[in-house]
Scaffold this motif. Structure first.
Motif, mmCIF file in Angstrom:
data_model
loop_
_atom_site.group_PDB
_atom_site.id
_atom_site.type_symbol
_atom_site.label_atom_id
_atom_site.label_comp_id
_atom_site.label_asym_id
_atom_site.label_seq_id
_atom_site.Cartn_x
_atom_site.Cartn_y
_atom_site.Cartn_z
ATOM 1 N N HIS A 10 89.708 47.144 65.713
ATOM 2 C CA HIS A 10 89.419 48.506 66.174
ATOM 3 C C HIS A 10 90.080 48.778 67.523
ATOM 4 C CE1 HIS A 10 86.490 49.498 63.036
ATOM 5 N NE2 HIS A 10 86.174 48.209 63.082
ATOM 6 N N ARG A 11 90.595 49.993 67.649
ATOM 7 C CA ARG A 11 91.190 50.408 68.915
ATOM 8 C C ARG A 11 90.567 51.718 69.396
ATOM 9 N NH1 ARG A 11 91.996 46.068 68.579
ATOM 10 N NH2 ARG A 11 93.905 44.827 68.586
ATOM 11 N N HIS A 12 90.100 52.481 68.450
ATOM 12 C CA HIS A 12 89.503 53.769 68.827
ATOM 13 C C HIS A 12 87.988 53.695 68.627
ATOM 14 C CE1 HIS A 12 89.442 58.443 68.396
ATOM 15 N NE2 HIS A 12 88.696 57.995 69.377
ATOM 16 N N ILE A 13 87.296 53.476 69.728
ATOM 17 C CA ILE A 13 85.862 53.221 69.675
ATOM 18 C C ILE A 13 85.124 54.297 70.454
ATOM 19 C CG2 ILE A 13 84.069 51.598 70.426
ATOM 20 C CD1 ILE A 13 86.264 49.384 69.953
ATOM 21 N N ALA A 14 84.054 54.825 69.878
ATOM 22 C CA ALA A 14 83.234 55.820 70.578
ATOM 23 C C ALA A 14 81.827 55.274 70.745
ATOM 24 C CB ALA A 14 83.199 57.126 69.807
ATOM 25 N N CYS A 15 81.073 55.929 71.565
ATOM 26 C CA CYS A 15 79.759 55.399 71.908
ATOM 27 C C CYS A 15 78.706 56.498 71.888
ATOM 28 C CB CYS A 15 79.850 54.766 73.297
ATOM 29 S SG CYS A 15 78.300 54.159 73.926
ATOM 30 N N ILE A 16 77.539 56.172 71.342
ATOM 31 C CA ILE A 16 76.417 57.113 71.354
ATOM 32 C C ILE A 16 75.336 56.530 72.243
ATOM 33 C CG2 ILE A 16 74.693 58.304 69.980
ATOM 34 C CD1 ILE A 16 76.527 58.210 67.642
ATOM 35 N N ALA A 17 75.001 57.259 73.277
ATOM 36 C CA ALA A 17 74.120 56.718 74.309
ATOM 37 C C ALA A 17 72.982 57.680 74.599
ATOM 38 C CB ALA A 17 74.923 56.476 75.583
ATOM 39 N N PRO A 77 71.827 37.417 75.342
ATOM 40 C CA PRO A 77 71.791 38.075 74.031
ATOM 41 C C PRO A 77 72.636 37.321 73.013
ATOM 42 C CG PRO A 77 73.401 39.131 75.425
ATOM 43 C CD PRO A 77 72.800 38.020 76.248
ATOM 44 N N SER A 78 72.418 37.618 71.755
ATOM 45 C CA SER A 78 73.333 37.080 70.754
ATOM 46 C C SER A 78 73.666 38.154 69.726
ATOM 47 C CB SER A 78 72.734 35.856 70.081
ATOM 48 O OG SER A 78 71.512 36.201 69.477
ATOM 49 N N LEU A 79 74.871 38.078 69.241
ATOM 50 C CA LEU A 79 75.362 39.079 68.296
ATOM 51 C C LEU A 79 74.876 38.737 66.892
ATOM 52 C CD1 LEU A 79 77.418 41.503 68.084
ATOM 53 C CD2 LEU A 79 79.102 39.790 67.413
ATOM 54 N N ILE A 80 74.401 39.747 66.186
ATOM 55 C CA ILE A 80 74.015 39.559 64.788
ATOM 56 C C ILE A 80 75.049 40.279 63.936
ATOM 57 C CG2 ILE A 80 72.171 39.844 63.085
ATOM 58 C CD1 ILE A 80 71.062 38.436 65.445
ATOM 59 N N GLU A 81 75.911 39.506 63.283
ATOM 60 C CA GLU A 81 76.970 40.134 62.486
ATOM 61 C C GLU A 81 76.447 40.466 61.106
ATOM 62 O OE1 GLU A 81 80.498 37.720 62.416
ATOM 63 O OE2 GLU A 81 80.175 37.057 64.485
ATOM 64 N N ARG A 82 76.519 41.741 60.761
ATOM 65 C CA ARG A 82 76.162 42.130 59.406
ATOM 66 C C ARG A 82 77.277 42.997 58.829
ATOM 67 N NH1 ARG A 82 70.699 43.160 61.522
ATOM 68 N NH2 ARG A 82 69.392 41.304 61.236
ATOM 69 N N LEU A 83 76.983 43.819 57.892
ATOM 70 C CA LEU A 83 78.067 44.453 57.138
ATOM 71 C C LEU A 83 78.381 45.896 57.533
ATOM 72 C CD1 LEU A 83 77.152 42.924 53.678
ATOM 73 C CD2 LEU A 83 78.960 42.216 55.267
ATOM 74 N N SER A 84 77.757 46.387 58.578
ATOM 75 C CA SER A 84 78.073 47.751 59.005
ATOM 76 C C SER A 84 79.374 47.790 59.793
ATOM 77 C CB SER A 84 76.938 48.322 59.851
ATOM 78 O OG SER A 84 76.836 47.623 61.062
ATOM 79 N N THR A 85 79.958 46.618 59.981
ATOM 80 C CA THR A 85 81.223 46.543 60.711
ATOM 81 C C THR A 85 82.250 45.840 59.840
ATOM 82 O OG1 THR A 85 80.218 44.593 61.731
ATOM 83 C CG2 THR A 85 80.404 46.559 63.083
ATOM 84 N N GLY A 86 83.470 46.292 59.942
ATOM 85 C CA GLY A 86 84.549 45.669 59.193
ATOM 86 C C GLY A 86 85.874 46.100 59.796
ATOM 87 N N ALA A 87 86.958 45.593 59.240
ATOM 88 C CA ALA A 87 88.277 45.963 59.757
ATOM 89 C C ALA A 87 88.506 47.449 59.505
ATOM 90 C CB ALA A 87 89.352 45.132 59.062
ATOM 91 N N PRO A 88 89.134 48.136 60.447
ATOM 92 C CA PRO A 88 89.397 49.569 60.252
ATOM 93 C C PRO A 88 90.455 49.775 59.184
ATOM 94 C CG PRO A 88 90.477 48.792 62.244
ATOM 95 C CD PRO A 88 89.668 47.649 61.724
ATOM 96 N N ILE A 89 90.357 50.899 58.493
ATOM 97 C CA ILE A 89 91.381 51.264 57.512
ATOM 98 C C ILE A 89 92.560 51.851 58.261
ATOM 99 C CG2 ILE A 89 91.902 52.814 55.604
ATOM 100 C CD1 ILE A 89 88.963 52.673 54.854
ATOM 101 N N LYS A 90 93.765 51.362 57.912
ATOM 102 C CA LYS A 90 94.921 51.844 58.674
ATOM 103 C C LYS A 90 95.240 53.305 58.341
ATOM 104 C CE LYS A 90 95.245 47.877 58.219
ATOM 105 N NZ LYS A 90 95.276 46.446 58.086
#
Lengths: 339, 339
Positions: free
Chosen positions: A181-188, A326-339
DNA sequence: TTGAAAGCGCTAACAT
DNA sequence: ATGTTAGCGCTTTCAA
């Protein structure tokens, strides 16, 4: 009527003084008397009147906790878990927990003040600290015991437990960058919360270390709820250059974001990746399950409570500022971006 | 130190008694004295010591609430909302709320007993009533005030607020049947909860009125959590004749069921429809959003609290048993079954 | 080893 | 209109 110490005294034919001392296991009471008194107390079902006991001792053996409620649908699972953590530990120590509700704002300090001055509690647990935290300023100014879940900038010596969420967000940044990922946004949420400040800072620094700059207009602000997450995510999705990953600052917002993405006909973890923070139980049951950062809320509740009890008992704390890793919990809501 | 009534008395040159009476607005105190006392109290920041006040009056102005916690991840949004409802109403009436945690079981009654006998609370709010409810039996036996959220079979005269969940389930049955479902299964918690009994009864009668019989082996039992719903739904999905609709007895379980269906590669609302109960905020943000029955938990918390306060103040209740009418929230987790 | 007595901060019955 | 006094149930000097 509930039996009083006087009833026991009459029953065993001793003075109330002796009964009191026997019950507290003073060593200037003969073993026989102690035994006698204990048996009588047991048989009569005696339980000390806390009001009287505490009035005399000028203490309350009670922890105060004021829930910062927002509106009439206050159903954040975070708080039930935190409360359970406090409650369990408190009862281990024979402490009670006095809970009030008060929306953040002007009236809040009045509520604290009232509980302090009417002698209802020995100390407070403060949750979701704010950058300019009137609650903490007040308690500090009158030197009243408290422990915070969360830090406060500029007040470096308050007792607290917090998670190192800068680090948590760096883990997320590394992970997303690693996926491509290169284009990341944030909801705060509002930046008045210190945790928001820390998490944003962590995200920025994490991205920066990979040469990526998080722009201010890529940080959207909403409520700390599914609704807040949903609405802000919709805005992001509608942008002409939509981000490939959305970093939400808590799980509830992330769940809203997932819903928004799906309602837009996109696939979470493919078209857009989503991350949360907290690892509430629901996070494992979204579809797809949510990648998040674990925060042991129940345990933190217990720690905060234990620290406070030590403080009010004047037992020196070996560690009055605790920063959890903290520790990261990797699940499936994240994956490689589609080009 | 916090000023006491004695400090005010000295300041204004009156007796303690007069001050006390002035503060309570007795009408045998001259207006001038009242004014004088009030001003002094205000200036000195006087707030009465609750311990002392209440010890004298043999009352606590405090509502007890004992959270039936299950294990270390107690994060049911139901409870934070209910608590907020109680807390808000309590503070309207100047009452405090003493919260304890205790897992259901033998120790539970001890916790109640302790709070009763040590004079900590004036009454209790009981949540999630059980078919054989030791808490209610105990409080009834000692004639201690309480109000329940939920009914108890065989104890028809206890004060309660409840939702008519038989009716709620009938709405669900009608709705599912209307969509064309004939093979319906149910995911329920342990039948020790009265709400489970009522909801199952409602579901059964609702289906029966359409000539459909809910078989006992189509009612699976699990925890009232996403996990419980997930696991039981998985079992249903693996059955050779899998149901076309799953009725979960609360939203958390329904959310777990949705997750299980999706993990199995099936589509919720098409292959299998899912319904919940409660309408917690998350229910609107599952994918697809959850069809459920609305239960105004926050308001119920307020009602229960208000009733209890009336009771402990010996104000006659116009209505000591309230059954609320549920309404169906139709969303997209339900649809016509695929033939 | 025990008991008498004071007092925590407040309210209320009973005077005056 | 105000004050005196007792006492809520308990702990803790102090004295015996």
């Amino acid at each position: 009527m509930t039996p009083s110490i006087r009833d026991i005294a009459e029953r065993v034919g001793k003075s109330i003084t002796t009964v009191s001392r026997a019950l507290h296991d003073y060593d200037d009471v003969s073993p026989e008397t102690k035994e006698l008194v204990r048996k009588a107390a047991e048989e009569m079902g005696y339980i000390a009147n806390r009001q009287a006991q505490l009035l005399r001792q000028k203490t309350t053996d009670t922890i105060g906790f004021i829930l910062p409620t927002f509106g009439p649908r206050f159903s954040d699972p975070f708080f039930s878990e935190f409360l359970a953590g406090i409650g369990n530990k408190a009862s281990d120590y024979g402490y009670d927990m006095l809970v009030s509700t008060c929306p953040p704002g002007d009236k809040e300090i009045k509520t604290y003040q009232y509980e302090v001055q009417s002698n209802r509690v020995d100390g407070f647990i403060i949750v979701r600290t704010r950058v300019d935290d009137a609650r903490i300023k007040y308690l500090n100014s009158i030197d009243f015991p408290f422990v915070a879940f969360g830090r406060v900038p500029g007040m470096e010596d308050i007792p607290f437990v917090d998670e190192n969420s800068e680090l948590g967000m760096q883990l997320i940044a590394d992970y997303l960058i690693g996926l491509g990922h290169r284009h990341i946004a944030c909801i705060a949420p509002s930046m008045e919360y210190t945790f928001a400040v820390h998490r944003i800072a962590g995200l920025k620094s994490g991205l920066r270390s990979h040469g990526i700059q998080l722009k201010e207009n890529e940080i959207l602000t909403g409520d700390l709820t599914e609704k807040g997450g949903y609405e802000r995510a919709m805005e992001l999705i509608r942008q002409k250059e939509r981000p490939t990953a959305i970093v939400a600052l808590n799980d509830l917002m992330a769940m809203g974001a997932i819903s928004a993405i799906q309602d837009s006909g996109l696939t979470v973890g493919k078209d857009i990746s989503v991350t949360g923070f907290d690892n509430i139980p629901s996070a494992a049951y979204t579809h797809p399950p949510l990648t998040t950062v674990s925060q042991p809320i129940f345990q933190i509740g217990g720690m905060v409570c234990e620290m406070l009890i030590q403080m009010v008992k004047h037992i020196p704390l070996e560690n009055r500022q605790i920063l959890l890793k903290p520790s990261l919990i990797e699940r499936l809501s994240t994956g490689a971006p589609i080009k």
